[in-house]
Design an enzyme around this catalytic site. Structure first.
Site, PDB file in Angstrom:
ATOM      1  N   CYS A 352       0.837  -1.198   0.000  1.00  0.00           N
ATOM      2  CA  CYS A 352       0.000   0.000   0.000  1.00  0.00           C
ATOM      3  C   CYS A 352       0.875   1.251   0.000  1.00  0.00           C
ATOM      4  CB  CYS A 352      -0.915  -0.012   1.221  1.00  0.00           C
ATOM      5  SG  CYS A 352      -1.837   1.519   1.461  1.00  0.00           S
ATOM      6  N   GLU A 353       0.686   2.091  -0.997  1.00  0.00           N
ATOM      7  CA  GLU A 353       1.513   3.284  -1.089  1.00  0.00           C
ATOM      8  C   GLU A 353       1.103   4.359  -0.083  1.00  0.00           C
ATOM      9  OE1 GLU A 353      -0.492   6.095  -4.517  1.00  0.00           O
ATOM     10  OE2 GLU A 353       0.995   4.635  -5.155  1.00  0.00           O
ATOM     11  N   HIS A 354      -0.046   4.200   0.538  1.00  0.00           N
ATOM     12  CA  HIS A 354      -0.506   5.188   1.504  1.00  0.00           C
ATOM     13  C   HIS A 354       0.110   4.986   2.888  1.00  0.00           C
ATOM     14  CE1 HIS A 354      -4.405   5.766  -1.047  1.00  0.00           C
ATOM     15  NE2 HIS A 354      -3.365   6.409  -1.539  1.00  0.00           N
ATOM     16  N   HIS A 355       0.359   3.718   3.256  1.00  0.00           N
ATOM     17  CA  HIS A 355       0.846   3.426   4.609  1.00  0.00           C
ATOM     18  C   HIS A 355       2.104   2.568   4.629  1.00  0.00           C
ATOM     19  CE1 HIS A 355      -3.579   4.095   4.987  1.00  0.00           C
ATOM     20  NE2 HIS A 355      -3.172   4.862   5.958  1.00  0.00           N
ATOM     21  N   GLN A 395      -5.309  -0.716  -4.453  1.00  0.00           N
ATOM     22  CA  GLN A 395      -6.010  -1.844  -5.068  1.00  0.00           C
ATOM     23  C   GLN A 395      -6.796  -1.439  -6.306  1.00  0.00           C
ATOM     24  OE1 GLN A 395      -8.083  -4.412  -2.332  1.00  0.00           O
ATOM     25  NE2 GLN A 395      -9.436  -5.219  -3.898  1.00  0.00           N
ATOM     26  N   HIS A 422      -5.953  -6.348   3.585  1.00  0.00           N
ATOM     27  CA  HIS A 422      -5.066  -5.208   3.827  1.00  0.00           C
ATOM     28  C   HIS A 422      -4.632  -5.181   5.289  1.00  0.00           C
ATOM     29  CE1 HIS A 422      -5.789  -2.813   0.021  1.00  0.00           C
ATOM     30  NE2 HIS A 422      -6.729  -3.743  -0.064  1.00  0.00           N
ATOM     31  N   CYS A 424      -3.230  -2.779   6.669  1.00  0.00           N
ATOM     32  CA  CYS A 424      -3.492  -1.452   7.228  1.00  0.00           C
ATOM     33  C   CYS A 424      -4.870  -1.389   7.872  1.00  0.00           C
ATOM     34  CB  CYS A 424      -3.365  -0.373   6.149  1.00  0.00           C
ATOM     35  SG  CYS A 424      -4.591  -0.454   4.826  1.00  0.00           S
TER      36      CYS A 424
END
Length: 468
Positions: A352-355, A395, A422, A424
């Site tokens: 995940c590029e966000h977390h 995703q 996920h 996260c």
């Protein structure tokens, strides 16, 4: 209008009301800024543009997740337990065990998560904790969960986690004994090389550990019998519990010999990235020189470098374009001459590029192909899935990219469904254990033909599981 009253929401924000657990001053704290700076170093090392819209706020999001997931360093068990002890009499005649004198109390199936001290990836914990009251006192049941969570919210290893929870409860409530059993599940993430070599890769490593004090100090003590019998109703095979003196010292997949061997080519050669990870450990409240943490920065980076922004786009495009003509039959083909082919349950792993936390699952691909014509090989579809999976991703984009690439290869009529778990979702404030996410991309005929979509969607196995 309640929750849908936009004006009311705006007024709350103007008055400084917090949304959920968001602390508007959090991002100004010294610890948050230090972690953000370290994450920027890691993103640069991956070849990413830290000003790209998708990851511009990633350093702050990672800092929030890590500080939330390790808040146990800043909590004290005594403050949790001291006001939660209540008087409770035992049996009037003193014969037998019940109530506040000898009556076993168990809280089962507590869902927790912790960060692995060996690789910094989250692992799941199913916690079962019990105690035998003494002194005509009992503790509030919720406190057993809260004490367990204090130690889970630290960098951990399963046996030490069990021992620390057990010891803290014993000293906090002075019972006749405390028993703790943990079922721990650690994601087993492959690297880009091994994923093509091992089609039966196991997604999870599981371990069962236990710890006891007082009446439960001895593994063979009589006090364990009732405790374990009650847990048998949960399908737990306690005979598999790892002992304190077990010769199996490592449970984290990053420390297995096979991973060390296949990951040798991904060994980090950027001292700045190693220093950045070590600084994160220190900022969280740990000692980077602690024996168990000495190799953690390098192990974490070996995993992280799987998602390096590599320049492989032209290789894939050239391969796809070179195969397109071979897949098209000669002559015109009518719509009625085509039928749905599918490849289901193609495993994928991504980040995940966000977390900067892993997500993984399965991909289902459907497409129309001429009757009697050999469909595209499964290996090529797996290559496409892995090509887009081993990147910093979301995703929704992963689903679209797979669909567009397969569509360019097969002529347009393609449907892709991605089902994912996920981490996260469990390792941040929401802690939604057992949840999964499904996304869909429908191109060509699948976007306009509901019957075709339904036929494909109903063919997807209902066996996708989230977590261990």
């Amino acid at each position: 209008m309640g929750a849908l009253d936009e004006g009311h929401l705006d007024l709350e924000l103007e008055n400084g009301v917090k949304l959920g657990s968001i602390d508007l001053g959090f991002q100004e704290e010294e610890e948050t800024i230090a972690i953000e700076d370290a994450v920027k170093v890691l993103l640069h090392g991956l070849g990413e543009d830290i000003n790209r819209e998708g990851i511009r706020k990633t350093p702050l999001r990672v800092a929030k997740a890590l500080r939330e997931g390790t808040k146990g360093y800043r909590q004290k068990v005594k403050e949790i337990v001291q006001d939660a002890l209540f008087p409770e009499a035992g049996l009037d005649n003193g014969a037998g065990h019940a109530g506040g004198v000898g009556g076993l109390v168990i809280v089962r199936d507590l869902d927790l998560f912790s960060y692995c001290e060996s690789c910094l990836l989250p692992f799941q914990v199913k916690c079962h904790v019990g105690y035998v009251p003494s002194g005509q006192r009992v503790v509030g049941l919720s406190k057993l969960s809260r004490v367990a969570d204090v130690f889970a919210k630290r960098l951990q290893e399963p046996q030490r986690l069990a021992d620390e929870v057990c010891s803290a409860l014993h000293h906090g409530i002075n019972p006749a004994g405390v028993a703790v059993i943990l079922q721990c599940t650690h994601i087993h993430f492959p690297n880009l090389e091994s994923v093509f070599l091992d089609s039966n890769h196991q997604r999870w490593v599981k371990v069962l550990v236990r710890s006891g004090s007082g009446d439960f100090e001895n593994d063979n003590a009589e006090a364990w019998i009732d405790f374990l019998n009650l847990l048998q109703f949960r399908g737990i095979n306690v005979e598999k519990a790892r002992r304190r003196d077990s010769s199996d010292q490592f449970w984290c997949p990053s420390q297995s010999s096979s991973v060390e061997k296949t990951s040798s080519n991904n060994a980090p050669d950027n001292p700045g990235m190693v220093t950045a990870v070590a600084s994160i450990l220190k900022t969280l409240g740990e000692d980077p020189l602690r024996k168990e943490l000495l190799g953690t920065p390098c192990r974490f980076l070996k995993w992280l470098m799987n998602f390096q922004n590599r320049n492989l786009e032209m290789k894939l495009n050239g391969f796809v374009c070179g195969r397109m003509d071979l897949l098209k039959p000669n002559g015109e083909v009518t719509r009625s001459e085509k039928q749905i082919h599918s490849e289901l349950n193609l495993s994928f792993w991504s980040q995940c590029e966000h977390h900067l936390l892993p997500f993984h699952g399965v991909v289902h691909i459907g497409y129309f192909c001429t009757k009697g014509f050999n469909p595209i090989g499964k290996s090529l579809l797996e290559s496409i899935v892995h090509f887009y999976g081993f990147k910093l991703q979301v995703q929704e984009r992963l689903t679209r990219q797979i669909a567009e690439t397969v569509s360019s290869l097969l002529g347009g009529d393609v449907i892709v469904v991605v089902e994912a778990y996920h981490t996260c979702m469990i390792s941040r404030g929401i802690e939604k254990f057992g949840s999964s996410t499904a996304t869909i991309a429908a191109l060509g005929r699948f976007s306009t033909d509901p019957a075709a979509r339904t036929m494909f969607l109903q063919s997807i196995p209902r066996t996708f599981t989230t977590g261990g």
